[in-house]
Motif scaffolding. Sequence first.
Motif, PDB file in Angstrom:
ATOM      1  N   ARG A  28      60.324  76.059   0.741  1.00  0.00           N
ATOM      2  CA  ARG A  28      61.576  75.988   1.476  1.00  0.00           C
ATOM      3  C   ARG A  28      61.588  74.787   2.408  1.00  0.00           C
ATOM      4  NH1 ARG A  28      64.648  79.568   4.861  1.00  0.00           N
ATOM      5  NH2 ARG A  28      62.988  79.261   6.349  1.00  0.00           N
ATOM      6  N   ARG A  29      60.470  74.645   3.152  1.00  0.00           N
ATOM      7  CA  ARG A  29      60.391  73.562   4.109  1.00  0.00           C
ATOM      8  C   ARG A  29      60.446  72.210   3.407  1.00  0.00           C
ATOM      9  NH1 ARG A  29      59.242  72.300   9.515  1.00  0.00           N
ATOM     10  NH2 ARG A  29      59.684  70.094   9.513  1.00  0.00           N
ATOM     11  N   ARG A  30      59.747  72.155   2.286  1.00  0.00           N
ATOM     12  CA  ARG A  30      59.719  70.914   1.528  1.00  0.00           C
ATOM     13  C   ARG A  30      61.133  70.552   1.038  1.00  0.00           C
ATOM     14  NH1 ARG A  30      56.484  66.790   0.846  1.00  0.00           N
ATOM     15  NH2 ARG A  30      56.482  65.902  -1.233  1.00  0.00           N
ATOM     16  N   LEU A  31      61.853  71.553   0.588  1.00  0.00           N
ATOM     17  CA  LEU A  31      63.236  71.301   0.140  1.00  0.00           C
ATOM     18  C   LEU A  31      64.084  70.772   1.297  1.00  0.00           C
ATOM     19  CD1 LEU A  31      63.835  74.391  -2.174  1.00  0.00           C
ATOM     20  CD2 LEU A  31      63.777  72.002  -2.875  1.00  0.00           C
ATOM     21  N   PHE A  32      63.950  71.389   2.444  1.00  0.00           N
ATOM     22  CA  PHE A  32      64.691  70.907   3.624  1.00  0.00           C
ATOM     23  C   PHE A  32      64.328  69.460   3.910  1.00  0.00           C
ATOM     24  CE2 PHE A  32      64.628  75.465   5.389  1.00  0.00           C
ATOM     25  CZ  PHE A  32      65.820  75.747   4.756  1.00  0.00           C
ATOM     26  N   ASP A  33      63.010  69.204   3.939  1.00  0.00           N
ATOM     27  CA  ASP A  33      62.550  67.863   4.290  1.00  0.00           C
ATOM     28  C   ASP A  33      63.080  66.816   3.325  1.00  0.00           C
ATOM     29  OD1 ASP A  33      61.196  68.832   6.432  1.00  0.00           O
ATOM     30  OD2 ASP A  33      59.228  68.860   5.483  1.00  0.00           O
ATOM     31  N   MET A  34      63.243  67.213   2.057  1.00  0.00           N
ATOM     32  CA  MET A  34      63.724  66.247   1.080  1.00  0.00           C
ATOM     33  C   MET A  34      65.256  66.167   1.089  1.00  0.00           C
ATOM     34  SD  MET A  34      60.891  65.131   0.114  1.00  0.00           S
ATOM     35  CE  MET A  34      61.144  64.058  -1.288  1.00  0.00           C
ATOM     36  N   GLY A  35      65.879  66.884   1.976  1.00  0.00           N
ATOM     37  CA  GLY A  35      67.324  66.736   2.132  1.00  0.00           C
ATOM     38  C   GLY A  35      68.152  67.800   1.444  1.00  0.00           C
ATOM     39  N   THR A  37      69.691  70.599   2.035  1.00  0.00           N
ATOM     40  CA  THR A  37      70.136  71.496   3.100  1.00  0.00           C
ATOM     41  C   THR A  37      71.580  71.892   2.809  1.00  0.00           C
ATOM     42  OG1 THR A  37      70.824  69.595   4.387  1.00  0.00           O
ATOM     43  CG2 THR A  37      68.648  70.469   4.868  1.00  0.00           C
ATOM     44  N   PRO A  38      72.034  72.970   3.380  1.00  0.00           N
ATOM     45  CA  PRO A  38      73.405  73.407   3.122  1.00  0.00           C
ATOM     46  C   PRO A  38      74.399  72.268   3.348  1.00  0.00           C
ATOM     47  CG  PRO A  38      72.255  75.086   4.336  1.00  0.00           C
ATOM     48  CD  PRO A  38      71.317  73.925   4.243  1.00  0.00           C
ATOM     49  N   ARG A  59      71.596  62.863  -1.710  1.00  0.00           N
ATOM     50  CA  ARG A  59      71.571  61.890  -0.623  1.00  0.00           C
ATOM     51  C   ARG A  59      71.202  60.496  -1.122  1.00  0.00           C
ATOM     52  NH1 ARG A  59      72.160  64.890   4.026  1.00  0.00           N
ATOM     53  NH2 ARG A  59      71.576  67.068   3.749  1.00  0.00           N
TER      54      ARG A  59
ATOM     55  N   GLU B  99      69.557  57.778   4.686  1.00  0.00           N
ATOM     56  CA  GLU B  99      69.727  59.141   5.155  1.00  0.00           C
ATOM     57  C   GLU B  99      68.409  59.911   5.188  1.00  0.00           C
ATOM     58  OE1 GLU B  99      73.201  60.385   3.088  1.00  0.00           O
ATOM     59  OE2 GLU B  99      73.228  62.303   4.160  1.00  0.00           O
ATOM     60  N   ARG B 100      67.713  59.907   4.045  1.00  0.00           N
ATOM     61  CA  ARG B 100      66.494  60.689   4.006  1.00  0.00           C
ATOM     62  C   ARG B 100      65.409  60.074   4.869  1.00  0.00           C
ATOM     63  NH1 ARG B 100      63.571  60.178  -0.736  1.00  0.00           N
ATOM     64  NH2 ARG B 100      62.409  58.825   0.668  1.00  0.00           N
ATOM     65  N   TYR B 103      65.516  61.042   8.508  1.00  0.00           N
ATOM     66  CA  TYR B 103      65.126  62.426   8.807  1.00  0.00           C
ATOM     67  C   TYR B 103      63.774  62.444   9.513  1.00  0.00           C
ATOM     68  CZ  TYR B 103      63.818  67.297   7.869  1.00  0.00           C
ATOM     69  OH  TYR B 103      63.423  68.605   7.983  1.00  0.00           O
ATOM     70  N   GLU B 243      64.237  77.480  11.224  1.00  0.00           N
ATOM     71  CA  GLU B 243      63.680  76.344  10.500  1.00  0.00           C
ATOM     72  C   GLU B 243      64.783  75.653   9.683  1.00  0.00           C
ATOM     73  OE1 GLU B 243      60.489  77.312   7.863  1.00  0.00           O
ATOM     74  OE2 GLU B 243      59.662  75.285   7.944  1.00  0.00           O
ATOM     75  N   ALA B 247      66.530  71.842  10.371  1.00  0.00           N
ATOM     76  CA  ALA B 247      66.620  70.816   9.325  1.00  0.00           C
ATOM     77  C   ALA B 247      68.068  70.410   9.111  1.00  0.00           C
ATOM     78  CB  ALA B 247      66.008  71.340   8.031  1.00  0.00           C
ATOM     79  N   TYR B 251      69.976  66.650   9.597  1.00  0.00           N
ATOM     80  CA  TYR B 251      70.749  65.925   8.591  1.00  0.00           C
ATOM     81  C   TYR B 251      72.210  65.761   9.024  1.00  0.00           C
ATOM     82  CZ  TYR B 251      67.280  65.205   4.982  1.00  0.00           C
ATOM     83  OH  TYR B 251      66.213  64.747   4.278  1.00  0.00           O
TER      84      TYR B 251
END
Lengths: 84, 766
Positions: A28-35, A37-38, A59, B99-100, B103, B243, B247, B251
Motif C-alpha cells: 500500500r505504502r509503495r503504491l502511494f509513494d509511486m503516486g 493515490t485517490p 502522473r 510530480e513524482r 513527492y 498514511e 500521501a 500529491y
Amino acid sequence: MDQQRLSTLHPGESCRVLLVDGKDKQIRRRLFDMGVTPGAEIYVRKMAPLGDPVEITIRNYELTLRKNEAEAVLVEVTSHGNEK
Amino acid sequence: METRNRKIALAGNPNSGKTTLFNNLTGSTAHVGNWPGVTVEKRSGTYRNKKTGERIEIVDLPGIYSLSPYTSEEVISRNYILEESPDCLINVVDATNLERNLYLTTQLLEMNVPVVIALNMSDLVRKQGDLIDAKALQEKIGVPVVEISALRGENLAHLMEVASQECGKPRKGSSVLKESKINKLIASLEITLREKGVENSLFHAIKLVEGDEIECEMHKDLLPMVEEFRETFRDPVFQDDFEAYVADCRYKAIGRDFSPAYKRKEGGRDGSKKLSLSDRIDKVLTNRWAGIPIFIAILFVLFHLIFGSDLLYLGAMGAFGAEGLADPLAGTIWEGLFVDFGINSPGVILHNFVDIVLNNLILGNISEAMSAAEVYPWAQSLVCDGILGGIFAVLGFLPEILCLFLAFSVLEDTGYMARVAFILDRIFRRFGITGRAFMPMIMGFGCSVPAMINTRTLATEREKVATIRVIPFFSCGAKLPILTGCAGAIAQSFGFPYVDLITVSMYVLGVVAAILMLLLMRHTTMRGEAAPFIMELPAYHLPQFKSLMVHLWDKTKHYVKKAFTIIFASTVLIWFLQSFSWNWTYIGVEETGNSILASLGQLIQPLFTPLGFGSQIGPLGWVFAVGAITGLIAKENVLGTFAVLAAMLLGGVADDYGEVESVLAMVQSTGILWPGIIAYIAFNMLTIPCFAACATAKAELPKGKFRWTILFWLTSSYLISSMIYLVLSWWWTLFIFLFLIALLILGIWYVNQIRDGKRRLPWRRA
C-alpha cells in the motif's frame, strides 16, 4: 459509475483511482509513494507477454505492477479506449 | 586553523541523474566507500571549487522514492540525513517527471536541513517545447531551485555556489501538510517531541502520524496521542487512514502549488497521439510474441561475445578453409586471438591476453630471475606460486568480469533491464522472487562476482539474500574445466561416450538445485508474501559512455582491492598448507602428497564417503578433498591440483597432464567409480564458490547472513551430491529419497499450517 479493480482493466482503458485498500501495508505504502493515490489518472498501457505484470501510465511516467498488487486499487473507468 | 570540509549530500529518485551529477561534480576523485553494516553503497567524493579552491565533500545517497521504512535504501538515506546532518542537501529532481519526483522533496523539506533543488534534465524539457518556471517553483517551495543538466554539465558551478551559500544558514523543516486537517495533531506532536529534545521534530511527528514502523518503535509513548486524535478524525474518502491521507495531501499539494510551474507546450504530450521513439522501441522489445525471443537472442549474443571461443561460428562454418588457420601469432602476447578454425570472441581474446601478460611475461620472468639469483626455493615458491599465482588467478578473471559487467550495465542504462524484469516476472514470482532477480542469476553462468554485485538492483533484502545464495549454482565459466575434465575421464574409463550429455545435465542440475533451494527457502526461512513488484519503467535512452566508464573503474578498483586483501590472505594460507609439511619444512609443489593440506585431506576424506569419494576409494582418496579445497582459490585450481598430484603419483611434470588426463590419473590411482566422479562435479559446482565470490557475497549480504550462507552452500552441496552418488550407485535408493523428500514437504507444510494458526498440534486441545 463503473467501479472496478485496477487488475481487471484491459490495455487501452483509462481510469481514475478511488481507493487503495490492500491488506499488505508495504504494498500500500509503495503504491502511494509511486503516486497511486485517490484521484490519480491511470492509463493501462499493456500487459507483459505472459499476461501478468501490467504497465500503466500514471502522473506522466510508466509504472509496472503485478495484478495482485493492482487488485488493491479500486478505480472508476473513465474511458474504454478505442482499441478492442 | 583548518576548518572541517563542508559536506553536501545528494538525494533524489532513482534514475533522476544523481549519479551523473555526482560523477560530474567529483570528477575522477570519486571513491567507493563501504560503510559498515550497510549493503547498499553510499559513495562520497570531493568537489573542488575552481575559483576559491575550496573542497566540498559530496555524498551520493542511494536513489529513493520516499522516506518510508520499507527498503534498505530509504532507511540508509533517512538515517544519513538525520544523524550525520550534512551541511546542505541537494535534491536532484528529474524535471521531465516533476510530480513524482517532488513527492520525495515534500518529505525531505520536513527535516531541519538546508535544501537546494537541482532541476535536472531541464534541457530535455525545453527540447520537448515545454517550460518550467523555476522562479515560481522556488517561491512556492521556499528553497532555492537551480536548473541544471547533469549530463552536459550545465549550470553545475552555479548550483554549487547556491548550495555553498545555503550551507551556513540553518533551516527549519517545513511541510505541505500545514494546511491539512491533521495539522493540529502534527503540531502538538512536534511540540511534545521538541520538549523531549528530539531534533528534526517536524519530520518525526509526521512519520508518527503516518504510522511509520521505525518511528512508532522509537516514540511509543506518543502513540496514544495519535490514537486519541484518530477517534475524532473522519474523512469521507480516507476514514481514519492517516498514511493514505498524508500521501494524498502531498500529491494534492504538488498538483496545486508546484506542478503549475511546469508549462506544457500547447497540445503537448498529453493531447497528442504521436508515439515517442521510446514508445516505439518499447512496442517491439516487450511485444507479446517477440518479447521473450528477443530477450533470449540478446542474452545469447552477449554470452557469445564474452565467452564464445569461435566468434560468429566462423570456424565451424569453415570460413578459413578446411585446414584451419595456423596461429600466426603463436608465441607472441597476441597468441590468444585465433582458435583452430576461427577467431576467438573479444572476451576470450582479452582473457587470453591478460593471462599471457600476467602468467607468461610477468610471472615467467620473475620466476626465471629468481631461479637465476638462486634464492631459496621456498621463497621463490612463496612469491611465484603463493602470492603472485594466487593474485594472478583472481586478476585473470578481470576481463570476463568487466566485459560482463559492462554489457549488463549498458542494458541497465538503456532501460532494457527493467523491461526484462517486466517480461519475466510471471515466471519467477512463484519462487518468491521478482523478475529482477533473473539477470543476476543468468550472469552467474559467466561469473558469480558481477552477478552478486548486481543483486543491488533488487528491491528487498530477502530477495537479495535468496538470489546471492543460489547464484553459485549457475555454474560459472571457471567450473567448466571441472565438468569437461571429469566428463571426459568418465567417457574414457567407463565407456560412456556422451560427454556433452554429462556436461549439459550438470548445468541443468545447477538450475534445478537453484529452483528447489529457492522454493525451500520460500517455505521455511523466508516465508511471507512474495516481494512486491511495483517498479518504474524508465524511458529508453542511450547509455552514457562517461558514467559507464566511471562505473566500471569503480568496480575494477573494488575487485582489485579485494584481490589484494581477503583473497590474497586466503590464497597464501592455502599455498602454505600445500607446500609445507608438519615439521615446518618446505617440500615444494611436487611433493604436495606430504603436505599439511594432504593430511588435512586425509582427515576429512571419510566425510565424503556418502558422496563416493571418501573412504571407499582407498588411501589416495584425499586428492579429491584437496582438489575441492584448492578450488576455493579459483575453481580452475581443482584440475590444476589434479595435474600436480598426477605428476606426483604417476611421474612426469604437471604440464604433461591436460584436463582429461589429470582426472584419468586420479581415477586410475584411486579407483573411484563414475557415480563418485559425477557427485564430485556436483559437489564442486554447488559448494562454496571461489574466494573472490565469497568476498563479494560478504560485502553484498546484510550483516550476519554471510555465515549462514556459507553453511547453506556446504549443506546443500553435500546433501545433493550424496543423493546423486547413492542414486547413481544403487538406483532403488531413489525411492527412499523420494519418500524422504515427500516427508520433508509434508513436514514443512504441516509446520507452516501450525505457524499460520490454521492447525493445532494434536496434543494441544482447544
